[in-house]
Scaffold this motif. Sequence first.
Motif, PDB file in Angstrom:
ATOM      1  N   UNK A  98       0.884  -0.969  -0.250  1.00 39.59           N
ATOM      2  CA  UNK A  98       0.095   0.106  -0.116  1.00 39.59           C
ATOM      3  C   UNK A  98       0.194   0.982   0.035  1.00 39.59           C
ATOM      4  N   UNK A  99       0.192   1.925  -0.672  1.00 39.60           N
ATOM      5  CA  UNK A  99       1.406   3.683  -0.649  1.00 39.60           C
ATOM      6  C   UNK A  99       0.323   4.269   1.031  1.00 39.60           C
ATOM      7  N   UNK A 100       1.681   4.763   0.892  1.00 35.94           N
ATOM      8  CA  UNK A 100       1.767   6.199   2.264  1.00 35.94           C
ATOM      9  C   UNK A 100       0.889   6.756   2.206  1.00 35.94           C
ATOM     10  N   UNK A 101       0.545   7.585   1.277  1.00 30.27           N
ATOM     11  CA  UNK A 101      -0.570   8.618   0.862  1.00 30.27           C
ATOM     12  C   UNK A 101      -1.772   8.401   0.910  1.00 30.27           C
ATOM     13  N   UNK A 102      -2.211   7.410   0.288  1.00 27.81           N
ATOM     14  CA  UNK A 102      -3.658   6.467   0.508  1.00 27.81           C
ATOM     15  C   UNK A 102      -3.297   6.102   2.207  1.00 27.81           C
ATOM     16  N   UNK A 103      -2.189   5.356   2.809  1.00 28.49           N
ATOM     17  CA  UNK A 103      -2.562   5.217   4.426  1.00 28.49           C
ATOM     18  C   UNK A 103      -2.821   6.412   5.049  1.00 28.49           C
ATOM     19  N   UNK A 161      -1.637  17.781   8.059  1.00 31.62           N
ATOM     20  CA  UNK A 161      -0.515  18.398   7.395  1.00 31.62           C
ATOM     21  C   UNK A 161      -0.021  17.548   6.635  1.00 31.62           C
ATOM     22  N   UNK A 162       0.391  16.181   7.066  1.00 31.92           N
ATOM     23  CA  UNK A 162       1.063  15.611   6.569  1.00 31.92           C
ATOM     24  C   UNK A 162       0.623  15.061   4.919  1.00 31.92           C
ATOM     25  N   UNK A 163      -0.742  14.376   4.932  1.00 30.24           N
ATOM     26  CA  UNK A 163      -1.230  14.915   3.572  1.00 30.24           C
ATOM     27  C   UNK A 163      -1.044  15.826   2.587  1.00 30.24           C
ATOM     28  N   UNK A 164      -1.008  17.286   3.337  1.00 27.80           N
ATOM     29  CA  UNK A 164      -0.560  18.348   2.247  1.00 27.80           C
ATOM     30  C   UNK A 164       0.991  18.239   2.107  1.00 27.80           C
ATOM     31  N   UNK A 175       7.233  15.997  -0.169  1.00 25.30           N
ATOM     32  CA  UNK A 175       8.248  15.980   0.639  1.00 25.30           C
ATOM     33  C   UNK A 175       9.457  14.785   0.152  1.00 25.30           C
ATOM     34  N   UNK A 176      10.284  14.766   0.305  1.00 28.34           N
ATOM     35  CA  UNK A 176      12.110  14.093   0.281  1.00 28.34           C
ATOM     36  C   UNK A 176      11.874  12.971   0.077  1.00 28.34           C
ATOM     37  N   UNK A 177      11.391  12.573   1.131  1.00 26.99           N
ATOM     38  CA  UNK A 177      11.412  11.719   2.353  1.00 26.99           C
ATOM     39  C   UNK A 177       9.822  11.316   3.056  1.00 26.99           C
ATOM     40  N   UNK A 178       9.122  10.685   1.554  1.00 25.37           N
ATOM     41  CA  UNK A 178       7.704  10.383   2.332  1.00 25.37           C
ATOM     42  C   UNK A 178       7.735   9.631   3.373  1.00 25.37           C
ATOM     43  N   UNK A 179       8.336   8.279   3.509  1.00 27.23           N
ATOM     44  CA  UNK A 179       8.294   7.200   4.531  1.00 27.23           C
ATOM     45  C   UNK A 179       8.452   7.931   6.247  1.00 27.23           C
ATOM     46  N   UNK A 180       9.713   8.984   6.247  1.00 24.87           N
ATOM     47  CA  UNK A 180       9.864   9.397   7.182  1.00 24.87           C
ATOM     48  C   UNK A 180       9.035  10.862   7.409  1.00 24.87           C
TER      49      UNK A 180
END
Length: 577
Positions: free
Chosen positions: A278-283, A337-340, A345-350
Amino acid sequence: MDNFVVSARKYRPATFDTVVGQVHITSTLKNAIKSKHLAQAFLFCGPRGVGKTTCARILAKTINCFNLTENTEACDACDSCTSFNSGQSLNVYELDAASNNSVDDIRNLIDQVRFAPQLGKHKVYIIDEVHMLSQAAFNAFLKTLEEPPAHAIFILATTEKHKIIPTILSRCQSFDFNRIQVDDITSHLLEIAKKENITADENALHIISQKADGGLRDALSMFDQIVSFAGNNITYKAVIDNLNILDYDYYFKITDTIISENISQSLLIFNEILDNGFDGHNFINGLGEHFRNLLVSKDTVTIQLLEVSKSIKEKYNEQSQKCSVALLINLLKLSNEADYKYKTSKNQRLLVELSLIQMSSFGLMATESVAEKKNDQPKQVIEKPIVKTYTEAEQKSEVVSEPAPMLPNNVPVEEVKVPVKKFQSSTSISSSLNKPISENNTNTTIQEIKTVGNGTTPFSEIELMQVWDEFANNINKKEMPNFYASFTQHKPELKENYVIQLKIENVVQQKELTDERFNILSFLRSKLKNDSIDLVTYFPTVDDSQRKPYTNTEKYKRMQEINPNVEKLRQSLDLDF
Ligand SMILES: [Zn+2]
């Protein structure tokens, strides 16, 4: 599954009464047919797959039926109906403007319009995606739309109403189709499953309905997809696997770790989610929606905004009891905020991990709220590392005093305004909490509104009332119920110099009337031919201690009076009022 017909076609409604979720439209159309006041041009607006074309076809069939039922539905037996049912009727002509948008296509249609129907009374022309017509095609069509022959009825359908030029809009009777409620879609799917001898888990169908986002056609094609994948047994697991949906359980689990401030566990769950593809953004989006659902579950009044099945609803209810409103608002802020920031972001997982860490450090608030509820366990609060240090006396009052700050029951429902579907920004919740409505000044200072050319004709109070009522009748009661109430609740009084005084109940009404002041004055002035008319609103000043707190600020102040710790909580959370 030989001779497979897709459900969307097989179960396309054939009568007005079987159309799902558009009663406001089907009943209006039926009434128009019954009273023989049918318009000649309609504009059907709304998202894809909600029944626009279906309604157009039913309308075409019904108005051509020779033997309407008492309930204003087609009889399904006469010559016209049978030709419709076999798809051979010449009285319905469909043009898909998405692929046929040239002048020639429209000329073709216009040529046909001249001929009267051979069977039945009306020919119905359905132009789908009408906003796609070229400018030249639009112009060619306009003349026909203006003076259609008596037998012709046009139904223009569009998903993008704003792209329809005003000249077309003004010539059509416009109907807005709703996105269909998740519950309505689910029960429709359940019926189909029954008819097809498919066993289906209700939770599974709920997920399909949710994913369809208000479109019945999409829901039906997902349903077909899953049937062809899983056979005649639709399980929850089959649906989430097939539609690539993140299981609810993950969100419940991760929220539990946030509440218990278990940072490492929350990171492990997130890792598992990523491992499952799954994708982090989706999550993070899903997590935000989960928090929103928890927030609406906190109150029995808003719980109906939850568009999930009964068993999941119970789960939400249970988990929401463990979180305070303040916690949920903060979690929403963080997920938003994270969604935004995600895309840039360069390190999306972080980024997601950091958000989870921040969220987990908010868990404290949740436990506080639980402790406040159970007065017998006050120690929980003291043992926890607290963001702000309290004196012992403060700690005691924090736990013992009633009512506890921000306890769900103390927050009036209307204060927590949550967008019904797909919330996009958590700030909408906090801002609606924080936004003070202009404070209780009884004298309104409003900018001058000037109109000229109406003169200064005297008028009586009776004349005023007639015009007043006329304006009231023009208010769209459905769309502006509050404004209608503010406008009609009290009788306007005519004072000296054509000043009209209107009594109102509160600042909210005052604001509504101020917003509409220009329209009201313009109307009164032109109707009564008097440019000196002015409108003044007032509400009786009541002793502040007796007045029921109405605005958010007032409610907050009242809460603060009852329990001064509310203010401390506000400060420690850095909430803005
Ligand atoms: Zn018939």
